[in-house]
Design a protein around this motif. Structure first.
Motif, PDB file in Angstrom:
ATOM      1  N   GLU A   1       1.003  -1.656   0.406  1.00 37.23           N
ATOM      2  CA  GLU A   1      -0.222  -0.623   0.283  1.00 37.23           C
ATOM      3  C   GLU A   1       1.119   0.782  -0.062  1.00 37.23           C
ATOM      4  O   GLU A   1       0.951   2.202  -0.936  1.00 37.23           O
ATOM      5  N   ASP A   2       1.908   1.035   0.198  1.00 35.10           N
ATOM      6  CA  ASP A   2       3.097   2.117   0.578  1.00 35.10           C
ATOM      7  C   ASP A   2       3.300   2.754  -0.415  1.00 35.10           C
ATOM      8  O   ASP A   2       3.629   4.028  -1.231  1.00 35.10           O
ATOM      9  N   ARG A   3       4.403   1.433  -0.959  1.00 42.07           N
ATOM     10  CA  ARG A   3       5.046   1.405  -2.596  1.00 42.07           C
ATOM     11  C   ARG A   3       3.773   2.349  -4.033  1.00 42.07           C
ATOM     12  O   ARG A   3       3.929   3.391  -4.607  1.00 42.07           O
ATOM     13  N   SER A   4       2.238   1.835  -3.122  1.00 40.42           N
ATOM     14  CA  SER A   4       1.483   2.097  -4.585  1.00 40.42           C
ATOM     15  C   SER A   4       1.250   3.735  -4.215  1.00 40.42           C
ATOM     16  O   SER A   4       0.672   4.160  -5.041  1.00 40.42           O
ATOM     17  N   LEU A   5       1.062   4.338  -3.053  1.00 48.57           N
ATOM     18  CA  LEU A   5       0.968   5.216  -2.781  1.00 48.57           C
ATOM     19  C   LEU A   5       2.241   6.658  -3.020  1.00 48.57           C
ATOM     20  O   LEU A   5       1.617   7.330  -3.907  1.00 48.57           O
ATOM     21  N   ALA A   6       3.218   5.998  -3.744  1.00 47.88           N
ATOM     22  CA  ALA A   6       4.374   6.274  -3.146  1.00 47.88           C
ATOM     23  C   ALA A   6       4.035   6.571  -5.495  1.00 47.88           C
ATOM     24  O   ALA A   6       4.058   8.044  -5.747  1.00 47.88           O
ATOM     25  N   ASN A   7       3.802   5.487  -6.065  1.00 50.98           N
ATOM     26  CA  ASN A   7       3.584   5.572  -7.547  1.00 50.98           C
ATOM     27  C   ASN A   7       2.424   6.548  -7.536  1.00 50.98           C
ATOM     28  O   ASN A   7       2.165   7.211  -8.478  1.00 50.98           O
ATOM     29  N   ALA A   8       1.227   6.397  -7.232  1.00 52.11           N
ATOM     30  CA  ALA A   8      -0.040   7.080  -7.431  1.00 52.11           C
ATOM     31  C   ALA A   8       0.173   8.865  -6.653  1.00 52.11           C
ATOM     32  O   ALA A   8       0.176   9.614  -7.902  1.00 52.11           O
TER      33      ALA A   8
END
Length: 546
Positions: free
Chosen positions: A436-443
């Motif tokens: 979820e953290d990685r997805s948030l950063a990319n988004a």
């Protein structure tokens, strides 16, 4: 010429431990009898003052300044003395005493100087360098000669705007006279002017750029550097000036204040009235405390903010004050006082009455009381960077909604995105972060690109918009917003085929998207217009051929 010798001197005894040294490659030798009191040596053209005693090696004395009771003066390197003197004295320091042994080639050669100096004589001179006045040929053609009569302080000198991105205001004391002694202009208390204004005559500006604080100088100025193209006008003002007159000018540089060109185009200028402390300056997002007053050129105050006890507080680059003043304050140091001149291009509507835009510029007297810098990205950990980028994105969104597209674009700009990309990379390879953290950063990264692309479209910067959208599509080839905004940009640069490919793909992915459908209709209308235009050209060509 210079001659030398004194019965009380002891030329053969040098300072213990300091051997004779050879100067150049023609046999000139020097033995130091007494060290100098400085590290500086005179330059060619300087007017030096020496005492000397001289004799022919193994022969008679040939003269002494001590016998005459006055020092000997000459201009170094101007062939006013024998070559051995020019070469030897050029190596001496103030107060130094030495023995110069001069071969015939650097003295009087095969001819000698009868009756005192036989042919091919080696000369022995005891020389003491008392002082010198520096004389500089400022233009290299003898047009402006400057003799320093009092050394200045420090090392800094004024420079023109091209050299230091600055305009300088220079208070000076001067006395301008013709060669015949006629006084033209004089100031004993000092006068302020911009260094490139050519005050009195262009030569003063040239000379001031070579002077240090407190320096005094005398200028010998040829006519074309004294009056130049303004000569006729000056002749009308000063009836006593004969044609082609040269000038003698006494000049003292009292001080100068540097004016910084903040924006690089002369539209925001900052003159430092009082230097600040240290080297630190506010950064973007800093909380700043200032006292300032805005004035028209006639001195009328139109706004005043803060006092020393209760300063005005704002956050830099948040449009809380006008942009020109904001930029100028970001160049200041704590405690600095400055006079800022701002053109209407950088004022907008903050604190500025309508009269301002009629006058075109205004002045701000500013003192930077204190500031607290926003934490720089390189000091943040990864989560702090993500949070800061999210904040900047929301601030940019608010500016976009308010129609402030240029300021919104800056919120999404390169420095923040570079830091964000580093944060994203760190998140991807740190196993303590969740998916979820990685997805948030990319988004967040893609959102910043897309929002900035929307700003670029509004600003008409379509190539930048294409680049930003392409970055998004490299990561997410089915991103409808990226396809839509890139299609918009292609359409406005008349790349209709590329625009059609993007908008068709967007429609395939999201056929119900209203914005995409409207853009597709706009594209079709544009294609029809272009087809009609092409048909018209073809018809015209046929009619001319028939």
């Amino acid at each position: 010429m210079a001659n030398s010798s004194n019965s009380n001197s002891t030329p053969e005894s040098g300072i213990s431990g300091i051997p004779d040294r050879e100067i150049g490659s023609q046999g000139l030798r020097k033995r130091i009898l007494r060290r100098g009191v400085s590290w500086r040596t005179p330059f060619p053209g300087d007017e030096v003052e020496v005492h000397y005693n001289g004799r022919v090696e193994g022969g008679e004395r040939i003269g002494s300044s001590h016998d005459r009771g006055t020092p000997f003066r000459f201009k170094l390197g101007q062939r006013e003395v024998i070559e051995g003197w020019d070469d030897g004295v050029a190596t001496m320091k103030k107060g130094e005493k030495c023995i110069l042994t001069i071969p015939p080639e650097l003295g009087y050669g095969e001819a000698g100087s009868p009756p005192l100096i036989p042919p091919n004589s080696i000369l022995i001179f005891e020389v003491e360098l008392l002082s010198w006045n520096s004389i500089r040929d400022l233009k290299g053609d003898g047009g402006i000669l400057k003799k320093i009569t009092r050394e200045g302080e420090g090392w800094a000198t004024p420079g023109d705007a091209d050299e230091v991105l600055a305009v300088l205001v220079v208070p000076v004391i001067y006395d301008t006279k013709l060669e015949n002694g006629t006084s033209l202009s004089k100031s004993d208390i000092g006068v302020e002017f911009h260094i490139n204004d050519g005050h009195i005559c262009p030569a003063i500006s040239h000379a001031l750029k070579t002077m240090r604080k407190g320096e005094k100088a005398e200028l010998s100025v040829k006519f074309h550097y004294g009056f130049g193209k303004f000569g006729n006008e000056c002749l009308r003002v000063y009836d006593a000036i004969p044609s082609k007159s040269n000038l003698n000018i006494k000049l003292e540089l009292v001080s100068w204040k540097r004016v910084i060109d903040v924006t690089g185009d002369g539209k925001v200028l900052k003159k430092i009235i009082k230097a600040g402390q240290g080297f630190d300056r506010p950064n973007e997002g800093a909380t700043i405390k200032v006292v300032y007053a805005g004035k028209f050129r006639d001195g009328t105050v139109f706004c005043q903010k803060g006092t020393n006890e209760d300063p005005f507080e704002f956050v830099s680059f948040e449009e809380q004050i006008n942009e020109g003043l904001d930029r100028a304050i970001m160049t200041m140091r704590k405690g600095e006082q400055a006079l800022v001149t701002i053109s209407s291009d950088f004022l907008f509507d903050h604190d500025v009455p309508q009269r301002m835009f009629e006058d075109s510029t205004c002045l701000y007297e500013v003192e930077l009381i204190d500031f607290t810098k926003d934490k720089p990205f390189w000091k943040m950990d990864t989560l702090e960077k993500l949070n800061a980028c999210e904040t900047r994105k929301l601030e940019g969104n608010a500016l976009f909604q308010a129609g402030k597209f240029c300021r919104a674009s800056k919120k999404y700009e390169k420095e923040r995105l570079d830091a964000l990309k580093c944060a994203v990379k760190y998140v991807e390879f740190d196993h303590t972060f969740t998916d979820e953290d990685r997805s948030l950063a990319n988004a967040l990264k893609l959102s910043c690109y897309l929002n900035n692309a929307a700003c670029k479209v509004k600003l008409g910067e379509y190539l930048d918009a294409v680049t930003l959208c392409s970055k998004v599509l490299e990561f997410d080839s089915s991103n409808v917003k990226a396809l839509y905004r890139r299609s918009q940009s292609y359409l406005r640069t008349s790349e209709l085929e590329k625009a059609e490919a993007d908008i068709k793909r967007a429609l395939t992915i999201d056929p119900t998207n209203r914005d995409v459908r409207m853009e597709y209709k706009t594209l079709k209308d544009r294609q029809k217009e272009y087809a009609k235009y092409q048909a018209g050209i073809f018809s015209t060509m046929l009619s001319k051929m028939c």
